[in-house]
Design an enzyme around this catalytic site. Sequence first.
Site: not given
Ligand code: C6P
Length: 428
Positions: A145, A222, A225, A248, A386
């Site tokens: 991401h 990371d 997910q 999430k 993203c």
């Molecule tokens: N993915 C998606 O729709 P934040 O924005 O900090 O809560 O998470 C960022 C982020 C980092 N790593 C991974 C693997 C992610 O999937 C995400 C956020 C969302 O897939 C928004 S783009």
Amino acid sequence: MSAAAQRVAAAAMHAGTSGPDPAPLDASSIRVEFPILWQSVHGKPLVYLDNAATTQKPACVLDAVDAYYRCDNANVHRAVHTLSERATVAFEQARAQVARFVGARDSSEIVFTRGATEALNLVASSYGDMVLRESDEVVLTEMEHHSNIVPWQMACARTGATLRVVPIDDRGELDIEAFGNLLGPRTRIVAVTHVSNALGTVNPVAELVAMAHAAGAKVVVDGAQALPHASVDVAALDCDFYAFSGHKVYAPMGVGALYAKRELLDAMPPWQGGGDMILSVTFEKTLYNVPPYKFEAGTPDVGGAVGLGAALAWLESLGIERVAAHENDLMAYAQQALLGVAGLRVVGTAARKAGVHSFMLEGIHPHDVGTILDHQGVAIRTGHHCAQPVMQHFGIAATARASFAVYNTREDVDRLVDGLHEVKEVFG
Ligand code: C6P
């Protein structure tokens, strides 16, 4: 007391003495705990399949945040009055809950952040700037991401280090041999996603950590997910850092956490200055607080942290293994069902997937797919998610993505498939 609250209380009472109910989860009864899902959209009962972007919140999490603001709200670690003491206890209990949930050895290894993005930026700024030198390398993967790419590009720009990228294959799996070949004496940091948000691929993190450690590198995972879908044990993974977002995993937006080994937090410099990260300040010299407070400058999102603690306790009360079993079943069912839609191609066919099916409908732009599905009451995400390097790998600009949570059912998948047939009719 609601059924959910009773379950959470029972799980807390029996923590460590007995496992959760081994029977399969009944997703339809769990769905009842989510007031937002009781509505209709465009006249159709809502089917929410955009859980990788953010999950909905169960009533017990909404209640916990509401009760915090109604009864206990005050600033933490600052005052001797009763409300401040209560708020501080609630905040630190939430930290202990996070630590327990991810398998940290101690609460001081959990730093509250705004989310995964802020946690990854913290590591890149503090640890990255501390260790990276001009001849060093940071190894990432092609499926990251942007939140696990851009902070490292910025750290490399500041320090002169170089980014190296592990390729993926056309199933969306990491090329482990290429990963091994990229590791060497210059590798200082490996930054890898546990689960890809665009493809659903589950990476073999423990194996990657062992390989990176053998090369002398530290590993940043990371987990944004991964945490909602499977049990995560940072001690067993032996990763050095693990980042995730609360929103999430059924918690409010604006709160998340970074797990880091205590010895690393001890060695790292703070990355933001201000209240609570200090022991004393004079114009000549500032003494910094101990971890995790050294990394928590300014008033934290206490209500958010309380909500995060409640969400993780709620997940524990369901049993994360049962959650994973339910979602795996749903993923398999969805995969079969999607194959029945003519002209549909799944993007990301790794052997191990979690949470997400990305797909293309031949000749129809993903945004059109998303818009027509919305008119059927079915919410999915469309776009590059993203993860533009993933899109570049597959030679596409965007996908449609259905992503699942514990409250989704086979009927939701059927509604998605019916909606896709409708999309095809419209574009007939
Ligand atoms: N993915 C998606 O729709 P934040 O924005 O900090 O809560 O998470 C960022 C982020 C980092 N790593 C991974 C693997 C992610 O999937 C995400 C956020 C969302 O897939 C928004 S783009």
